[in-house]
Write an enzyme that holds these catalytic residues in place. Sequence first.
Site, PDB file in Angstrom:
ATOM      1  N   ASP A 148       0.865  -1.158   0.000  1.00  0.00           N
ATOM      2  CA  ASP A 148       0.000   0.000   0.000  1.00  0.00           C
ATOM      3  C   ASP A 148       0.919   1.231   0.000  1.00  0.00           C
ATOM      4  OD1 ASP A 148      -2.515   1.023   0.208  1.00  0.00           O
ATOM      5  OD2 ASP A 148      -2.330   1.374   2.354  1.00  0.00           O
ATOM      6  N   LYS A 196     -14.037  27.485  -4.368  1.00  0.00           N
ATOM      7  CA  LYS A 196     -12.702  26.862  -4.269  1.00  0.00           C
ATOM      8  C   LYS A 196     -11.609  27.814  -3.769  1.00  0.00           C
ATOM      9  CE  LYS A 196     -13.134  22.850  -7.085  1.00  0.00           C
ATOM     10  NZ  LYS A 196     -12.664  21.983  -8.103  1.00  0.00           N
ATOM     11  N   ASP A 204      -3.437  -1.150   5.511  1.00  0.00           N
ATOM     12  CA  ASP A 204      -3.868  -0.664   6.825  1.00  0.00           C
ATOM     13  C   ASP A 204      -5.370  -0.477   6.916  1.00  0.00           C
ATOM     14  OD1 ASP A 204      -4.156   1.431   5.147  1.00  0.00           O
ATOM     15  OD2 ASP A 204      -2.667   2.733   6.090  1.00  0.00           O
ATOM     16  N   ASP A 236      -8.164  -3.229   2.709  1.00  0.00           N
ATOM     17  CA  ASP A 236      -7.071  -4.163   2.406  1.00  0.00           C
ATOM     18  C   ASP A 236      -7.325  -5.558   2.953  1.00  0.00           C
ATOM     19  OD1 ASP A 236      -5.561  -2.087   1.254  1.00  0.00           O
ATOM     20  OD2 ASP A 236      -4.932  -1.423   3.225  1.00  0.00           O
TER      21      ASP A 236
END
Length: 1023
Positions: A376, A487, A717, A721
Amino acid sequence: MGKGVGRDKYEPAAVSEHGDKKGKKAKKERDMDELKKEVSMDDHKLSLDELHRKYGTDLSRGLTPARAAEILARDGPNALTPPPTTPEWVKFCRQLFGGFSMLLWIGAILCFLAYGIRSATEEEPPNDDLYLGVVLSAVVIITGCFSYYQEAKSSKIMESFKNMVPQQALVIRNGEKMSINAEDVVVGDLVEVKGGDRIPADLRIISANGCKVDNSSLTGESEPQTRSPDFTNENPLETRNIAFFSTNCVEGTARGIVVYTGDRTVMGRIATLASGLEGGQTPIAEEIEHFIHLITGVAVFLGVSFFILSLILEYTWLEAVIFLIGIIVANVPEGLLATVTVCLTLTAKRMARKNCLVKNLEAVETLGSTSTICSDKTGTLTQNRMTVAHMWFDNQIHEADTTENQSGVSFDKTSATWFALSRIAGLCNRAVFQANQENLPILKRAVAGDASESALLKCIEVCCGSVMEMREKYSKIVEIPFNSTNKYQLSIHKNPNASEPKHLLVMKGAPERILDRCSSILLHGKEQPLDEELKDAFQNAYLELGGLGERVLGFCHLLLPDEQFPEGFQFDTDDVNFPVDNLCFVGLISMIDPPRAAVPDAVGKCRSAGIKVIMVTGDHPITAKAIAKGVGIISEGNETVEDIAARLNIPVNQVNPRDAKACVVHGSDLKDMTSEELDDILRYHTEIVFARTSPQQKLIIVEGCQRQGAIVAVTGDGVNDSPALKKADIGVAMGIVGSDVSKQAADMILLDDNFASIVTGVEEGRLIFDNLKKSIAYTLTSNIPEITPFLIFIIANIPLPLGTVTILCIDLGTDMVPAISLAYEQAESDIMKRQPRNPKTDKLVNERLISMAYGQIGMIQALGGFFTYFVILAENGFLPFHLLGIRETWDDRWVNDVEDSYGQQWTYEQRKIVEFTCHTAFFVSIVVVQWADLVICKTRRNSVFQQGMKNKILIFGLFEETALAAFLSYCPGMGAALRMYPLKPTWWFCAFPYSLLIFVYDEVRKLIIRRRPGGWVEKETYY
């Protein structure tokens, strides 16, 4: 599916249970395949009217309580189904009867059988077989309890999912807000969530106010994601109008309609997928199984051969069966189970000290045989904190220091533009340090605020001193917080500088939006008009920083003229009464989650160890590629198809994919790939990055690697996963940021979340595999001097040279500590410079190891033992030739006048004392020759002189086995207890020449192997 149903319906009642099981298995496989597919939902595309029609929910009043009760009865509670758990007693039995233990149990049963036969046929049967059976059973039970204790971890995957289920939810039914148990939430319910809540089910957002959710446990994105009613992406995981079950709402409020509950939610699918996956057998378990087949083969072959031979030699059937059992039992290495368990435990403890917590003992070795690591990105390869990487001001890019300990480069801080830029970054920023952290280094302090703002806060604090003081000096008057439509974020401050106007307006936001609001630019502290040339310079800098995978923000300011905005002016943010255009552009700051310091080195080590490192991340391809280049997963000079196309200035589809060594695969492309296409990518590219992947895709990638025959380690983590962690040969979870679920699915936990710790684990795993080979070679060798006395006793009819009790003293006494001490042996060469072992060819125990231990070293040891045996009997008057065929009269308790070679007569008691003294001497001889065996087992290729005697435990082992042998021989009362008698000191030395011979023989063999690599000697004897 119709086929299965049809069959069940029309087949006669006598359908076989086997058929039923097969059907169940096929259904389970179909279900699992279904779960592996991407999430398909269309609720995010529906308009509010369509949503109302589909779920029958009034969008302001919610469902009626009666309708909600109906749906609850139909769908069941909003909870995850717990997986079938294995009861603890079953786990305990697996430890007691699995693998190696089975061999010892069979041995024990055969012993009891032999004792039974003898009790039935002899008047006073010897108790040896009974003792042996009891001891074997005890060994299995003790080591079984030990292993069970080591691995007393149940499949808590689902329990940790349970902790993720929110307890209460706020629903609107019949127009009334009510707090109900989350399990009672139903599809179609109108639910309200606010900052700090967990999302109770999968929701389609219908209204939101500044709502952000933390999806990191699901997608791996560390930034909080905005939630709004707008449909922004085809992919349901990426669109803004869906909030997922068990993710957290971090700020703002939102209302949504429940579209999925329980197991049908995205998180529920992952949970079911993770708990339904079968983790295969670990490599070391396969090795031990292979070893048991070998040993059993040898034992049965010897047993049957001598069974037939004893019948030819005219023994009775009963005697022949006793011999058969005796030989098979003598072949069982009683101490080896304990040795292997202890060696693995020691390595697990050693790894724990280096921040690798191993949950499953067998996984210790798996990491050593790993050939592919799927890692990862966020938090494993990177530091998991946004950090300022570059600034662009005065028309040039400056590099900031991204190292963990601030040991990197610095930039020119004297420019007036930098003063202006740092001022905006500090003031136009809502992040604050949490209280009472003054003593901590700045970078380690906890910050309240979003990731980008805290990166800016830390950067300015490091470069310019206290931001709090700056904010007190420039007190804030008004502010417009960041929102997704305009934004930008803006604030107006009192300006204490006498040389400047009294009010300072500062603004930051998306670079292109900020530039559009500017008409001038600050260069070296002077304001200049923003012309096309400078706009191009901005564009180039923006593209360059974006291409590095960094998040770029633009900064501008405006000194508000005093005549229009005198002191005390009432600024209004709703009806804006101050300029937000024609501002002065100051610069860009870009941020990245930088690689951990130790990672590039670790990736390099993996590469030289022949391990392929693949990055699998939920992040953007550009960022993923930048980090992959930064840590060396894509090495310098290796290009992707896109790089080649850009260099040659041709379309991507004209490049031959095989020309590119590196490859970045987008999740959306992976979605449409067949498994053959994925196999091609994995086979032909050495450096691979998968970006924007979903949990199911991670699993598919792992399965793809396993199809190539790789042994795969996966790091992760998030909850996302867990299926991949479970499926991998070894799953590695993160200890600090890892979710409970990922920790449960994994076999190993990195306590410091650092990828570099995996490399340590690989090294330890390879070392223990080498050292286990040495331990086994050492332990098996003494099997030959233990079996041959029994065989010669049958063939030559001589008094028994070595008894059962003394064999146990060797296997469970003198050999134990030395065998375990080999686990502490250092590596012979750089184990990280060789390729991963091939599980098909490079076995823990192979035919060559057996031939060395049994056929060569073991035979020399047996000769040493027999030499001592004949010396003692000769000293007592029985010369070797006189012994042949004497067994029947020797063992007959009624014959008290057996004559020796000199005509002396021996009573039964006297004969037995001499025989037991021989047993003791044979035992001591084995200890003496095992000294040499222990020393030669330290290395498999190097000379012992190269390796040295640094292993203190091994030296202790040599002394320990000698002391134990002396104690058993000379301790008063041993004659009655173990039938071991004191020896003359000279008898200890009979086996010394054989010990020396073993040492010299093996040193010469290793010398030939080193001089002639690949030659006949290496092929036949290198194990």
